[in-house]
Write an enzyme that holds these catalytic residues in place. Structure first.
Site, PDB file in Angstrom:
ATOM      1  CD1 TRP A  47      -0.800   2.402   2.169  1.00 31.40           C
ATOM      2  CD2 TRP A  47      -2.816   1.726   1.461  1.00 31.40           C
ATOM      3  NE1 TRP A  47      -1.677   3.447   2.351  1.00 31.40           N
ATOM      4  CE2 TRP A  47      -2.923   3.055   1.932  1.00 31.40           C
ATOM      5  CE3 TRP A  47      -3.957   1.083   0.975  1.00 31.40           C
ATOM      6  CZ2 TRP A  47      -4.130   3.752   1.933  1.00 31.40           C
ATOM      7  CZ3 TRP A  47      -5.153   1.781   0.977  1.00 31.40           C
ATOM      8  CH2 TRP A  47      -5.233   3.107   1.448  1.00 31.40           C
ATOM      9  CG  ASP A  50       0.441  11.299   2.572  1.00 37.61           C
ATOM     10  OD1 ASP A  50      -0.552  10.633   2.275  1.00 37.61           O
ATOM     11  OD2 ASP A  50       0.546  11.929   3.638  1.00 37.61           O
ATOM     12  NE  ARG A 172      -1.361  13.256  10.309  1.00 36.56           N
ATOM     13  CZ  ARG A 172      -2.388  13.151  11.150  1.00 36.56           C
ATOM     14  NH1 ARG A 172      -2.177  12.999  12.449  1.00 36.56           N
ATOM     15  NH2 ARG A 172      -3.624  13.202  10.700  1.00 36.56           N
ATOM     16  CG  ASP A 173       1.731  15.254   7.489  1.00 37.00           C
ATOM     17  OD1 ASP A 173       2.230  14.191   7.899  1.00 37.00           O
ATOM     18  OD2 ASP A 173       0.514  15.390   7.263  1.00 37.00           O
ATOM     19  CD  GLU A 227      -4.085  14.095   7.251  1.00 39.16           C
ATOM     20  OE1 GLU A 227      -3.732  13.209   8.048  1.00 39.16           O
ATOM     21  OE2 GLU A 227      -4.739  13.853   6.231  1.00 39.16           O
TER      22      GLU A 227
HETATM   23  C1  FRU Z   1      -2.129  12.057   4.874  1.00 39.46           C
HETATM   24  C2  FRU Z   1      -1.559  11.390   6.108  1.00 39.46           C
HETATM   25  C3  FRU Z   1      -0.515  12.259   6.781  1.00 39.46           C
HETATM   26  C4  FRU Z   1       0.301  11.266   7.539  1.00 39.46           C
HETATM   27  C5  FRU Z   1       0.284  10.081   6.623  1.00 39.46           C
HETATM   28  C6  FRU Z   1       0.232   8.762   7.315  1.00 39.46           C
HETATM   29  O1  FRU Z   1      -2.658  11.137   3.980  1.00 39.46           O
HETATM   30  O2  FRU Z   1      -2.588  11.057   7.011  1.00 39.46           O
HETATM   31  O3  FRU Z   1      -1.037  13.284   7.583  1.00 39.46           O
HETATM   32  O4  FRU Z   1       1.580  11.728   7.805  1.00 39.46           O
HETATM   33  O5  FRU Z   1      -0.852  10.211   5.786  1.00 39.46           O
HETATM   34  O6  FRU Z   1       0.341   7.707   6.405  1.00 39.46           O
END
Ligand code: FRU
Length: 507
Positions: A47, A50, A172-173, A227
């Protein structure tokens, strides 16, 4: 709550990477390829979500991505990796990051990468764990981590660089870039009062980061998390520079044609000065109107162009590719620019021309009311350009049926004269999600009476670029067995196309 030191290893990173590579290879060996992309970035198995760490480093383009290597469902996240010499042809690299530190027990989440002054690649990512072991009910505890690499392939973990002192639930991110003589980082978070925010950090050395406050707070109280934020400058026609803030908003409710996906990615154009919040001018606009688009990230190319790739996210429907051993692909790289109307243009990166053979030009084509013209008997992968002469057409809807199969399935890319929109419609899908999305026809196209559509077909997807990149729509399209035909159709009136051209993938 977990008390272990966040930087303490719970496993050997090397061993976890090797285990992940083996798992991907096993899935790849058993994979079915009916919908597996011929030119999009995807993992050979497992799978993905991002795009992460998009960069040009060591003479190659790199696209990392969120990867669950042990199955074709979402699961504990790793960073998968593909690289490219030309931005058009990608090769899979070894898995780059696997969970191995306490802070990231439940996954190495999304992030970005920059080249440091020492020539190393600095990858910033979110370390994700559950507050209470594996019990997800008490929520996550997320911090930002660093890993560095000399070759862009093998990474050394450097541990937590931005903690989470407020114990926020979603944080995050990290997206990092160079601004003047400092490094800046934007991070998305859910504030203590449950609002979607983007916060800013600053560093002189990429190691020590200090908070600079809230850059942007989403005005809609139902939006609880932003995100994958991204902030960059673009030159507008005339030379003025504008700031663009992209994010993927969780919690927005459908509003007419907008926000129809589970979560929705888009951007604001505005002004920003270091030390101040971002000040939007104009509405939040989608970066792509399709059903399968989320969590995009950009990079600045060596020549200054702003390149974007997104994740073709599923949108709640069935995910038939999972049975084939894989799930998820990135969009093609897209070049962003600002139009005179203050909106982004997003066109396939010019490098993608390297994918295609020379065009088969069909010249101008006229169809009578309700006529259909067979254009290709079998085009699973290709690039179709059509210019609709709106002034000379009376059809209520007209356009291209693609991925049309003997079982009656097809995906429809059409101009809808009643709504003045371009439609990407999967009502005839025999497999996968159905439904449709639409994007407004650019004002310039309406004024000229001429609408151009570029349709990129891969084995399991369709990306539509409208006009000069004024709009884009992306969706999976999972045709049945046998030849996958393309036809031009006119419904409820006649159609004139001033140009129709088909290109196949270069062998
Ligand atoms: C967005 C997200 C991000 C996170 C990641 C986890 O699709 O939810 O915020 O870092 O995917 O897989």
């Amino acid at each position: 709550m977990t008390q272990d030191s966040p930087n303490a290893p719970f496993a050997s990173h090397e061993r976890e990477l090797a285990r992940a590579d083996r798992a991907v290879a096993e899935l790849a060996a058993a994979r079915r390829d009916r919908w597996y992309p011929a030119f999009h970035v995807a993992s050979p198995g497992g799978w993905i979500n991002d795009p992460n760490g998009l960069c040009f480093f060591g003479g190659r383009w790199h696209a990392f991505y969120q990867l669950h290597p042990f199955g074709s469902q979402w699961g504990p996240m790793h960073w998968g990796h593909a690289s490219s010499a030309d931005l058009a042809h990608w090769r899979t690299e070894p898995v780059a990051l696997a969970p191995s530190l306490e802070a990231e027990r439940a996954g190495v989440y999304s992030g970005s990468a920059v080249t440091g002054p020492d020539g190393l690649l600095y990858a910033f990512y979110t370390a994700h764990r559950w507050r209470n072991g594996s019990n997800e009910d008490e929520g996550n505890l997320e911090v930002q981590c660093l890993a560095t690499s000399a070759d862009g392939v093998r990474f050394e973990k450097r541990g937590v660089v931005v903690g989470n002192p407020e114990n926020l639930r979603d944080f995050r991110d990290p997206k990092v870039w160079r601004q003047g003589d400092a490094w800046l980082m934007v991070v998305g978070r859910r504030s203590l009062d449950g609002r979607g925010e983007v916060v800013l950090y600053r560093s002189e050395d990429l190691l020590a980061w200090r908070p600079e406050g809230v850059l942007y707070r989403h005005p809609d109280p139902s939006v609880y998390m932003l995100e994958c934020p991204d902030l960059f400058e673009l030159e507008a026609p005339g030379g003025a520079r504008r700031w663009v803030l992209c994010f993927s908003a969780m919690g927005a409710r459908p509003d007419g044609y907008r926000f129809r996906n589970f979560n929705n990615a888009g951007y604001l154009v505005g002004t920003w000065r270091p030390g101040e919040p971002f000040s939007p001018e104009g509405d939040f606009r989608p970066l792509d109107w399709g059903q399968n688009f989320y969590a995009p990230q950009t990079l600045e190319a060596p020549d200054g162009r702003r390149i974007l790739m997104g994740w073709m996210s599923p949108n709640g429907g069935p995910l038939p590719t999972q049975a084939d051993g894989w799930c998820g692909q990135l969009t093609v790289p897209r070049e962003l620019s600002l139009g005179a109307d203050g909106a982004l243009r997003c066109a396939p990166a010019r490098e993608l021309d390297a994918l295609w053979d020379s065009a088969r030009e069909l010249g101008a084509v006229e169809l009578g009311t309700n006529e259909e013209l067979a254009v290709e008997q079998d085009l699973a992968v290709g690039c179709v350009d059509v210019t609709l002469d709106l002034g000379a057409s009376t059809a209520e809807r007209c356009g291209l049926k693609v991925h049309a199969t003997a079982d009656g399935g097809f995906t429809y890319v059409a101009y809808d004269d009643q709504t003045g929109r371009v439609v990407l419609d999967r009502q005839a899908a025999r497999t996968g999600e159905r439904g449709y999305r639409s994007a407004p026809v650019p004002a310039g196209a309406l004024a000229r009476g001429e609408l151009t559509l570029r349709v990129l077909l891969d084995r399991g997807s369709v990306e539509v670029f409208v006009g000069d990149g004024e709009q884009a729509l992306s969706a999976y399209s999972l045709p049945g067995d046998g030849p996958r035909a393309v036809s031009l159709v006119a419904e409820g009136g006649a159609l004139r196309a001033s140009r129709l051209a088909v290109r196949r993938q270069r062998p």
